[in-house]
Write a protein that holds these residues in place. Sequence first.
Motif, PDB file in Angstrom:
ATOM      1  N   SER A 105     -61.585 182.365 138.823  1.00  0.00           N
ATOM      2  CA  SER A 105     -60.566 181.618 138.242  1.00  0.00           C
ATOM      3  C   SER A 105     -60.295 181.148 137.582  1.00  0.00           C
ATOM      4  CB  SER A 105     -58.601 181.485 138.899  1.00  0.00           C
ATOM      5  OG  SER A 105     -58.275 181.142 138.182  1.00  0.00           O
ATOM      6  N   PRO A 106     -61.538 181.267 135.638  1.00  0.00           N
ATOM      7  CA  PRO A 106     -61.300 180.178 135.038  1.00  0.00           C
ATOM      8  C   PRO A 106     -59.678 179.638 134.231  1.00  0.00           C
ATOM      9  CG  PRO A 106     -61.694 182.673 134.335  1.00  0.00           C
ATOM     10  CD  PRO A 106     -61.243 182.412 135.791  1.00  0.00           C
ATOM     11  N   ILE A 107     -60.129 178.491 134.031  1.00  0.00           N
ATOM     12  CA  ILE A 107     -59.274 177.398 132.835  1.00  0.00           C
ATOM     13  C   ILE A 107     -60.229 176.708 132.104  1.00  0.00           C
ATOM     14  CG2 ILE A 107     -58.030 177.421 135.088  1.00  0.00           C
ATOM     15  CD1 ILE A 107     -59.068 174.324 134.973  1.00  0.00           C
ATOM     16  N   PRO A 108     -59.594 176.895 130.656  1.00  0.00           N
ATOM     17  CA  PRO A 108     -60.328 176.355 129.722  1.00  0.00           C
ATOM     18  C   PRO A 108     -60.792 174.438 129.530  1.00  0.00           C
ATOM     19  CG  PRO A 108     -57.593 177.111 129.169  1.00  0.00           C
ATOM     20  CD  PRO A 108     -58.101 177.256 130.646  1.00  0.00           C
ATOM     21  N   LEU A 109     -61.170 174.418 129.264  1.00  0.00           N
ATOM     22  CA  LEU A 109     -61.101 172.622 129.475  1.00  0.00           C
ATOM     23  C   LEU A 109     -61.660 172.250 127.875  1.00  0.00           C
ATOM     24  CD1 LEU A 109     -64.187 172.290 132.320  1.00  0.00           C
ATOM     25  CD2 LEU A 109     -61.129 172.242 131.986  1.00  0.00           C
ATOM     26  N   ILE A 110     -60.901 171.081 127.959  1.00  0.00           N
ATOM     27  CA  ILE A 110     -61.525 169.949 126.424  1.00  0.00           C
ATOM     28  C   ILE A 110     -62.178 170.132 126.519  1.00  0.00           C
ATOM     29  CG2 ILE A 110     -60.920 167.894 125.272  1.00  0.00           C
ATOM     30  CD1 ILE A 110     -58.684 167.115 127.209  1.00  0.00           C
ATOM     31  N   ASP A 111     -63.021 170.491 125.651  1.00  0.00           N
ATOM     32  CA  ASP A 111     -64.375 169.937 125.110  1.00  0.00           C
ATOM     33  C   ASP A 111     -65.223 169.040 125.745  1.00  0.00           C
ATOM     34  OD1 ASP A 111     -65.051 172.660 124.586  1.00  0.00           O
ATOM     35  OD2 ASP A 111     -64.532 172.024 122.143  1.00  0.00           O
ATOM     36  N   GLY A 112     -66.096 169.059 125.809  1.00  0.00           N
ATOM     37  CA  GLY A 112     -66.775 167.417 126.123  1.00  0.00           C
ATOM     38  C   GLY A 112     -66.391 166.387 127.720  1.00  0.00           C
ATOM     39  N   GLU A 113     -65.277 167.039 128.302  1.00  0.00           N
ATOM     40  CA  GLU A 113     -64.689 166.444 128.830  1.00  0.00           C
ATOM     41  C   GLU A 113     -64.421 167.400 130.193  1.00  0.00           C
ATOM     42  OE1 GLU A 113     -60.721 163.833 128.310  1.00  0.00           O
ATOM     43  OE2 GLU A 113     -62.205 163.989 125.771  1.00  0.00           O
ATOM     44  N   LYS A 114     -63.801 166.656 131.825  1.00  0.00           N
ATOM     45  CA  LYS A 114     -63.945 167.530 132.838  1.00  0.00           C
ATOM     46  C   LYS A 114     -62.352 167.912 132.851  1.00  0.00           C
ATOM     47  CE  LYS A 114     -67.589 165.304 135.086  1.00  0.00           C
ATOM     48  NZ  LYS A 114     -67.892 164.756 136.348  1.00  0.00           N
ATOM     49  N   VAL A 163     -55.971 184.678 128.676  1.00  0.00           N
ATOM     50  CA  VAL A 163     -57.907 184.449 127.930  1.00  0.00           C
ATOM     51  C   VAL A 163     -57.290 184.199 126.848  1.00  0.00           C
ATOM     52  CG1 VAL A 163     -59.868 185.226 129.175  1.00  0.00           C
ATOM     53  CG2 VAL A 163     -58.460 185.129 130.755  1.00  0.00           C
ATOM     54  N   ASN A 164     -57.190 185.102 125.964  1.00  0.00           N
ATOM     55  CA  ASN A 164     -57.024 185.468 124.717  1.00  0.00           C
ATOM     56  C   ASN A 164     -57.230 183.984 123.364  1.00  0.00           C
ATOM     57  OD1 ASN A 164     -58.460 188.144 125.223  1.00  0.00           O
ATOM     58  ND2 ASN A 164     -56.700 189.237 124.716  1.00  0.00           N
TER      59      ASN A 164
END
Length: 179
Positions: free
Chosen positions: A16-25, A45-46
């Motif tokens: 179950s993936p989720i998007p993260l803020i780039d460079g952060e957790k 997801v798209n």
Amino acid sequence: MNTTTIAKKYISHGFSPIPLIDGEKRPSIKNWQQYGEEPMGMEAVNTVFKNTNSIGLVMGFDGIQCLDIDSKHFSRNEYAEFCLRLKKECPGLQEKMIVQNTRSGGYHWIFKCDEIDGNQKLARNVLGEVTFETRGKGGQIVTYPSKGYSIQGKITNVKRITSEERDILFRVAKTMDEM
């Protein structure tokens, strides 16, 4: 391969993936914990992964968990010591882990187990900094292809361990506590 394609591969392999803020957790979406019960749909997801290069995996879904080892807080070679203790206590258990290298030089030991709890701190160094902790129900980890993260082997080969093996893993991690 772009992040959206990789997120879809994670879903198709039972994660179950989720998007993260780039460079952060931190997740870039609200209410991400809901995906601990069921992954988001491919249409979502798209939309949510198109503006990030960082992916997190929600822990708890289908029993997925992580032993998070923060070696940046080690004062000696505690990682090797931990591996030796574990090998003595339960030969072969380490080989059941999918190991991910983190950007800070630490490790995520990823596995599945039918028994799962929330996040727990298992060990600290003499300064009180956490060195071993779990990521379980209600938690998430940063994962490949996020910058600085690499997986040893294939995450799609994640193994399900027994409750007894999980208890041994956590008990040995607790022996690393210096407090």
